[in-house]
Design a protein around this motif. Structure first.
Motif, PDB file in Angstrom:
ATOM      1  N   SER A  33       1.000  -1.211   0.118  1.00  0.00           N
ATOM      2  CA  SER A  33      -0.191  -0.149  -0.071  1.00  0.00           C
ATOM      3  C   SER A  33       0.940   1.249   0.023  1.00  0.00           C
ATOM      4  CB  SER A  33      -0.754   0.041   1.269  1.00  0.00           C
ATOM      5  OG  SER A  33      -1.352   1.259   1.555  1.00  0.00           O
ATOM      6  N   THR A  34       0.406   2.344  -0.492  1.00  0.00           N
ATOM      7  CA  THR A  34       1.015   3.735  -0.469  1.00  0.00           C
ATOM      8  C   THR A  34       1.299   4.045   0.943  1.00  0.00           C
ATOM      9  OG1 THR A  34      -1.104   4.667  -0.623  1.00  0.00           O
ATOM     10  CG2 THR A  34       0.474   4.443  -2.507  1.00  0.00           C
ATOM     11  N   ARG A  35       0.455   3.426   2.014  1.00  0.00           N
ATOM     12  CA  ARG A  35       0.619   3.751   3.440  1.00  0.00           C
ATOM     13  C   ARG A  35       0.965   2.711   4.134  1.00  0.00           C
ATOM     14  NH1 ARG A  35      -4.808   3.736   1.128  1.00  0.00           N
ATOM     15  NH2 ARG A  35      -5.459   5.670   0.701  1.00  0.00           N
ATOM     16  N   ARG A  36       1.912   2.042   3.596  1.00  0.00           N
ATOM     17  CA  ARG A  36       2.570   0.846   4.374  1.00  0.00           C
ATOM     18  C   ARG A  36       3.679   1.284   5.082  1.00  0.00           C
ATOM     19  NH1 ARG A  36       4.605  -4.583   1.388  1.00  0.00           N
ATOM     20  NH2 ARG A  36       5.066  -6.028   3.014  1.00  0.00           N
ATOM     21  N   ILE A  37       3.879   0.746   6.350  1.00  0.00           N
ATOM     22  CA  ILE A  37       5.010   1.141   7.261  1.00  0.00           C
ATOM     23  C   ILE A  37       5.742  -0.061   7.679  1.00  0.00           C
ATOM     24  CG2 ILE A  37       3.789   3.290   8.312  1.00  0.00           C
ATOM     25  CD1 ILE A  37       2.989   1.607  10.500  1.00  0.00           C
ATOM     26  N   THR A  38       6.861   0.052   8.357  1.00  0.00           N
ATOM     27  CA  THR A  38       7.613  -0.813   8.835  1.00  0.00           C
ATOM     28  C   THR A  38       7.615  -1.110  10.221  1.00  0.00           C
ATOM     29  OG1 THR A  38       9.650   0.362   9.523  1.00  0.00           O
ATOM     30  CG2 THR A  38       9.461  -0.113   7.281  1.00  0.00           C
ATOM     31  N   VAL A  39       7.831  -2.439  10.671  1.00  0.00           N
ATOM     32  CA  VAL A  39       7.529  -2.867  11.932  1.00  0.00           C
ATOM     33  C   VAL A  39       8.290  -1.816  13.027  1.00  0.00           C
ATOM     34  CG1 VAL A  39       8.073  -4.415  13.976  1.00  0.00           C
ATOM     35  CG2 VAL A  39       7.268  -5.115  11.398  1.00  0.00           C
ATOM     36  N   GLU A  40       9.607  -1.336  12.701  1.00  0.00           N
ATOM     37  CA  GLU A  40      10.346  -0.402  13.216  1.00  0.00           C
ATOM     38  C   GLU A  40       9.632   0.900  13.418  1.00  0.00           C
ATOM     39  OE1 GLU A  40      12.548  -3.522  12.349  1.00  0.00           O
ATOM     40  OE2 GLU A  40      11.398  -2.212  10.844  1.00  0.00           O
ATOM     41  N   GLU A  41       9.050   1.487  12.333  1.00  0.00           N
ATOM     42  CA  GLU A  41       8.068   2.750  12.364  1.00  0.00           C
ATOM     43  C   GLU A  41       6.931   2.549  13.251  1.00  0.00           C
ATOM     44  OE1 GLU A  41       9.219   4.444   7.736  1.00  0.00           O
ATOM     45  OE2 GLU A  41       7.680   2.839   8.194  1.00  0.00           O
ATOM     46  N   ALA A  42       6.394   1.430  13.205  1.00  0.00           N
ATOM     47  CA  ALA A  42       5.174   1.143  14.081  1.00  0.00           C
ATOM     48  C   ALA A  42       5.296   1.038  15.330  1.00  0.00           C
ATOM     49  CB  ALA A  42       4.418  -0.260  13.559  1.00  0.00           C
ATOM     50  N   ILE A  43       6.688   0.739  15.699  1.00  0.00           N
ATOM     51  CA  ILE A  43       6.843   0.767  17.268  1.00  0.00           C
ATOM     52  C   ILE A  43       6.953   2.155  17.735  1.00  0.00           C
ATOM     53  CG2 ILE A  43       8.974   0.191  18.609  1.00  0.00           C
ATOM     54  CD1 ILE A  43       9.441  -2.174  17.278  1.00  0.00           C
ATOM     55  N   ILE A  44       7.357   3.113  16.881  1.00  0.00           N
ATOM     56  CA  ILE A  44       7.440   4.379  17.348  1.00  0.00           C
ATOM     57  C   ILE A  44       6.166   5.028  17.512  1.00  0.00           C
ATOM     58  CG2 ILE A  44       8.353   6.892  16.699  1.00  0.00           C
ATOM     59  CD1 ILE A  44      10.751   5.346  15.426  1.00  0.00           C
ATOM     60  N   LEU A  45       5.550   4.781  16.608  1.00  0.00           N
ATOM     61  CA  LEU A  45       3.890   5.334  16.269  1.00  0.00           C
ATOM     62  C   LEU A  45       3.178   4.561  17.637  1.00  0.00           C
ATOM     63  CD1 LEU A  45       3.239   5.230  12.607  1.00  0.00           C
ATOM     64  CD2 LEU A  45       3.871   7.184  13.946  1.00  0.00           C
ATOM     65  N   ASN A  46       3.575   3.157  17.840  1.00  0.00           N
ATOM     66  CA  ASN A  46       2.644   2.767  18.947  1.00  0.00           C
ATOM     67  C   ASN A  46       2.783   3.318  20.204  1.00  0.00           C
ATOM     68  OD1 ASN A  46       0.726   0.600  19.276  1.00  0.00           O
ATOM     69  ND2 ASN A  46       2.488  -0.763  20.311  1.00  0.00           N
ATOM     70  N   MET A  67       3.044 -12.814  10.814  1.00  0.00           N
ATOM     71  CA  MET A  67       1.847 -11.833  11.467  1.00  0.00           C
ATOM     72  C   MET A  67       1.987 -12.107  13.175  1.00  0.00           C
ATOM     73  SD  MET A  67      -1.478 -12.250   8.814  1.00  0.00           S
ATOM     74  CE  MET A  67      -1.451 -13.916   8.654  1.00  0.00           C
ATOM     75  N   LYS A  68       2.165 -13.252  13.514  1.00  0.00           N
ATOM     76  CA  LYS A  68       2.263 -13.617  15.029  1.00  0.00           C
ATOM     77  C   LYS A  68       3.548 -12.870  15.402  1.00  0.00           C
ATOM     78  CE  LYS A  68       1.147 -17.800  16.291  1.00  0.00           C
ATOM     79  NZ  LYS A  68      -0.029 -17.436  17.080  1.00  0.00           N
ATOM     80  N   THR A  69       4.480 -12.608  14.944  1.00  0.00           N
ATOM     81  CA  THR A  69       5.469 -12.242  15.344  1.00  0.00           C
ATOM     82  C   THR A  69       5.277 -10.640  15.436  1.00  0.00           C
ATOM     83  OG1 THR A  69       7.283 -13.843  14.422  1.00  0.00           O
ATOM     84  CG2 THR A  69       8.172 -11.571  14.899  1.00  0.00           C
ATOM     85  N   ILE A  70       4.998 -10.098  14.212  1.00  0.00           N
ATOM     86  CA  ILE A  70       4.644  -8.606  14.284  1.00  0.00           C
ATOM     87  C   ILE A  70       3.503  -8.287  15.529  1.00  0.00           C
ATOM     88  CG2 ILE A  70       3.598  -6.710  13.119  1.00  0.00           C
ATOM     89  CD1 ILE A  70       4.816  -7.811  10.694  1.00  0.00           C
ATOM     90  N   ALA A  71       2.635  -9.103  15.677  1.00  0.00           N
ATOM     91  CA  ALA A  71       1.366  -8.767  16.714  1.00  0.00           C
ATOM     92  C   ALA A  71       2.068  -8.957  18.188  1.00  0.00           C
ATOM     93  CB  ALA A  71       0.248  -9.969  16.299  1.00  0.00           C
ATOM     94  N   ALA A  72       3.112  -9.963  18.202  1.00  0.00           N
ATOM     95  CA  ALA A  72       3.619  -9.881  19.545  1.00  0.00           C
ATOM     96  C   ALA A  72       4.519  -8.829  19.912  1.00  0.00           C
ATOM     97  CB  ALA A  72       4.397 -11.349  19.683  1.00  0.00           C
ATOM     98  N   THR A  73       5.391  -8.455  18.839  1.00  0.00           N
ATOM     99  CA  THR A  73       6.292  -7.181  18.858  1.00  0.00           C
ATOM    100  C   THR A  73       5.609  -5.874  19.340  1.00  0.00           C
ATOM    101  OG1 THR A  73       7.714  -8.261  17.281  1.00  0.00           O
ATOM    102  CG2 THR A  73       7.946  -5.770  17.755  1.00  0.00           C
ATOM    103  N   LEU A  74       4.407  -5.895  18.583  1.00  0.00           N
ATOM    104  CA  LEU A  74       3.651  -4.362  18.862  1.00  0.00           C
ATOM    105  C   LEU A  74       2.651  -4.641  19.922  1.00  0.00           C
ATOM    106  CD1 LEU A  74       3.285  -3.370  15.243  1.00  0.00           C
ATOM    107  CD2 LEU A  74       4.735  -2.407  16.913  1.00  0.00           C
ATOM    108  N   ASN A  75       2.532  -5.795  20.472  1.00  0.00           N
ATOM    109  CA  ASN A  75       1.288  -6.067  21.391  1.00  0.00           C
ATOM    110  C   ASN A  75      -0.009  -5.432  20.646  1.00  0.00           C
ATOM    111  OD1 ASN A  75      -0.162  -7.192  23.723  1.00  0.00           O
ATOM    112  ND2 ASN A  75       0.289  -5.163  24.855  1.00  0.00           N
ATOM    113  N   LEU A  76      -0.351  -5.950  19.416  1.00  0.00           N
ATOM    114  CA  LEU A  76      -1.403  -5.768  18.641  1.00  0.00           C
ATOM    115  C   LEU A  76      -2.680  -5.931  19.423  1.00  0.00           C
ATOM    116  CD1 LEU A  76      -0.334  -6.409  14.944  1.00  0.00           C
ATOM    117  CD2 LEU A  76      -0.657  -4.013  16.154  1.00  0.00           C
TER     118      LEU A  76
END
Length: 211
Positions: A33-46, A67-76
């Motif tokens: 997506s044009t709105r795609r972000i990295t996990v590292e960027e999401a951590i800062i926003l989160n 998906m499970k790794t990202i969900a755990a990293t960000l506590n989605l």
């Protein structure tokens, strides 16, 4: 009161505007997506999102372990599946609850929900270059008098501050999901974010009081 999800936020400034104006869900785009972000960027926003606002990771036909790794990293709080995923993927992502997107063109598409048991459905218009985010609405009459859904549902696709109250009136969703409707020239806009949230929240209160 209908909940509001804003998807595709990419800056702290826009996160703060959404939170300050009463957003209920914030979606991080991890799919093409044009709105795609990295996990590292999401951590800062989160880090700027309070616990009362739920976070959602949006994926399209992604590998389960990723998906499970990202969900755990960000506590989605939720994983949103916007591809061709079936119940096996929903089950494999437990204990993280799933929002399963369904593209609506005709009544036939509503039959897809019969074999699925997510926490929420999300009904959206067909995508163009990417899944979802087309800025176009589906036929809201498909959900008028709709009472066969086994889970609460979000609606998305072409929503903006001028039509969101009509969409709510016709489809009676649990939540509305907006992305391009709070953008200006393809970029999230603080004024539009505030206007959409204010219109949805205050407009619904007026509607409830009058009817």
């Amino acid at each position: 009161m209908t909940k509001v999800k804003i998807c595709g936020l990419q800056t702290i400034e826009h996160i703060q505007s959404a939170v300050e104006n009463g957003v209920d869900y914030i979606g991080f785009m991890f799919a093409p997506s044009t709105r795609r972000i990295t996990v590292e960027e999401a951590i800062i926003l989160n880090d700027k999102i309070p616990h009362n606002v739920k976070t959602v990771g949006v994926f399209v036909n992604e590998a389960i372990d990723i998906m499970k790794t990202i969900a755990a990293t960000l506590n989605l709080d939720y994983i949103q599946l916007h591809g061709d995923e079936g119940q096996d993927v929903i089950d494999a992502l437990a204990p993280t609850p799933v929002i399963k997107a369904i593209t609506l063109k005709t009544n036939y598409d509503l039959l897809k929900i019969q074999s699925l048991q997510p926490a929420f459905f999300l009904f959206d218009a067909p995508g163009l270059k990417y899944r979802g985010g087309s800025g176009q609405s589906f036929d809201w009459t498909l959900l008028e008098n709709f009472n066969q859904c086994k889970a609460p549902y979000f609606i998305a696709g072409g929503l903006h501050s001028e039509n969101v109250l009509q969409a709510i009136k016709q489809t009676k969703p649990y939540a509305v999901d907006v992305s391009s409707g709070v953008e200006l020239d393809g970029i999230k806009n603080i004024g539009k974010i505030k206007q959409f949230l204010t219109t949805t929240k205050s407009g619904e209160m007026q509607y409830d009081n009058n009817y």
